[in-house]
Design an enzyme around this catalytic site. Structure first.
Site, PDB file in Angstrom:
ATOM      1  N   CYS A 212       0.697  -1.212   0.026  1.00 37.18           N
ATOM      2  CA  CYS A 212      -0.099  -0.016   0.094  1.00 37.18           C
ATOM      3  C   CYS A 212       0.972   1.209   0.257  1.00 37.18           C
ATOM      4  O   CYS A 212       0.298   2.293   0.298  1.00 37.18           O
ATOM      5  CB  CYS A 212      -1.109  -0.114   0.988  1.00 37.18           C
ATOM      6  SG  CYS A 212      -0.377  -0.896   2.558  1.00 37.18           S
TER       7      CYS A 212
ATOM      8  N   ASP B  33       2.839   2.163   2.297  1.00 38.71           N
ATOM      9  CA  ASP B  33       2.987   2.829   3.874  1.00 38.71           C
ATOM     10  C   ASP B  33       4.386   3.049   4.089  1.00 38.71           C
ATOM     11  O   ASP B  33       5.130   2.183   3.858  1.00 38.71           O
ATOM     12  CB  ASP B  33       1.990   2.142   4.697  1.00 38.71           C
ATOM     13  CG  ASP B  33       0.711   2.252   4.222  1.00 38.71           C
ATOM     14  OD1 ASP B  33       0.320   2.897   3.419  1.00 38.71           O
ATOM     15  OD2 ASP B  33      -0.142   1.744   5.201  1.00 38.71           O
TER      16      ASP B  33
ATOM     17  N   CYS C 145      -2.595   4.859   5.699  1.00 40.13           N
ATOM     18  CA  CYS C 145      -4.110   4.687   5.822  1.00 40.13           C
ATOM     19  C   CYS C 145      -4.482   4.906   7.488  1.00 40.13           C
ATOM     20  O   CYS C 145      -3.396   4.713   8.235  1.00 40.13           O
ATOM     21  CB  CYS C 145      -4.766   3.121   5.552  1.00 40.13           C
ATOM     22  SG  CYS C 145      -4.072   1.930   6.345  1.00 40.13           S
TER      23      CYS C 145
ATOM     24  N   CYS D 194      -1.463  -3.568   8.906  1.00 37.62           N
ATOM     25  CA  CYS D 194      -1.234  -2.484   9.314  1.00 37.62           C
ATOM     26  C   CYS D 194      -0.904  -2.751  10.877  1.00 37.62           C
ATOM     27  O   CYS D 194       0.329  -2.091  11.572  1.00 37.62           O
ATOM     28  CB  CYS D 194      -2.257  -1.467   9.595  1.00 37.62           C
ATOM     29  SG  CYS D 194      -3.100  -1.022   7.847  1.00 37.62           S
TER      30      CYS D 194
END
Lengths: 133, 213
Positions: free
Chosen positions: A37, A39, A63, A106
């Site tokens: 993603c 990140d 996110c 995450c």
């Protein structure tokens, strides 16, 4: 998809956003990323003479779940010993924030970040004591 | 002499077998979505995205050729062509269309193509694909750029970052092409990860710019 109140609270009012001096020997820095993603997460700990984490800061570009996970971890590690902090599991984070399955990674990222910060602090301390000998 | 049957020469199909058509039992090359004998649509079967579209396996593909191959296949597999056929054949045509869309979407973009190709060539070596990162230099660079973007207050400042991201993406794709041609899958995997971060940065610059206008 409904997110938990705790998650939204950490996302909207993230705790401990900021940076610590990475060159300070009492500071450990963990920098990790999730390419899927895009990140990136930085988590830093300030450790006192007795090996207790007295402060923690983070900066996450990702996110909401990644921000909330890192925010939560900085809260949890404060006042803990390094060994205690190293025991934090991604499942604890995911459970506390009620992360949906697609966002479990995450919490994995946050666990990796605190572990990396601890490793960084320990290796800095080792090289310091070696230099002192 | 046989002319090429489409915009691009179809990849050699020797490694792909011949199967029996489910409808007329006649022989069909596995790469063909339709039976040469009775015209019945065939199940998608196991093959990689390149084989499915009739392209040679490479990072460097001509997108115009890819488009042409894709549109040719989709034209033959359009649902309207199967409206009067049996439910079984309609269902199979759907599976075919989905498989071809999947292949096309994956190969069209350099990032998904690179990711797929690493997977195809390095299977077993990189079970996680290019989704694990321990490249501290890349992470630091990303952190700095994302911080700079977060602090950007004018569109000019954002544009500087945006242009840089676009330039870096271009260079990264050129390097990927070189590494794939040298069969350096480990290096290609690393660069694929970098490309993911660069594309994310480029996307974030677009979003940030819109907020400023």
């Amino acid at each position: 998809m409904a997110y938990s109140d705790k998650l939204l609270d950490h996302y909207e009012n993230p705790r401990n956003v900021g940076i610590l001096d990475k060159d300070d020997t009492g500071v450990g820095t963990g920098l990790v990323g999730a390419p899927a993603c895009g990140d990136v997460m930085k988590l830093q700990i300030q450790v006192d003479e007795d090996g207790i984490i007295e402060d923690a800061k983070f900066k996450t570009f990702g996110c909401g779940s990644a921000i909330a996970s890192s925010s939560l971890v900085t809260e949890w590690v404060k006042g803990k010993t390094l060994d205690e902090a190293a025991e934090i599991k991604n499942t604890d984070i995911a459970q506390e924030l009620a992360l949906p399955p697609v966002k479990i990674h995450c919490s994995v990222l946050a666990e990796d970040a605190i572990k990396a910060a601890i490793t960084d602090y320990r290796s800095k301390k080792e090289s310091k004591s070696e230099a002192a000998e | 002499m046989d002319g090429p049957d489409s915009a691009a020469d179809r990849a050699p199909a020797e490694e792909v077998g011949i199967i029996a058509c489910w409808s007329c039992k006649g022989p069909v090359k596995q790469v063909n979505p339709l039976c040469e004998t009775c015209g019945a649509v065939q199940p998608p079967g196991q093959m990689d995205h390149y084989q499915r579209l009739g392209l040679a396996v490479s990072f460097d593909i001509n997108v115009a050729d890819l488009d042409q191959l894709y549109f040719d296949l989709q034209r033959h597999l359009h649902p309207d062509r199967f409206a009067t056929r049996s439910p079984r054949e309609r269902a199979i045509s759907q599976l075919q269309a989905t498989a071809i869309n999947d292949a096309y979407e994956t190969l069209k973009e350099p990032l998904t193509r690179a990711d797929y190709l690493v997977h195809l060539r390095g299977m077993g070596v990189f079970p996680e694909g290019c989704n694990l990162i321990n490249d501290q230099a890349l992470l630091m660079e990303t952190m700095e750029l994302r911080e700079a973007l977060a602090e950007a207050e004018t569109t000019d400042q954002v544009d500087v970052l945006s242009v840089r991201a676009q330039d870096d993406i271009k260079v990264c794709i050129e390097q990927l092409s070189k590494l794939f041609s040298e069969n350096d899958i480990e290096g290609a995997c690393k660069l694929t990860t970098r490309l993911k971060y660069l594309q994310k940065l480029a996307e974030e610059t677009r979003i940030h710019r819109m907020k400023l206008i």
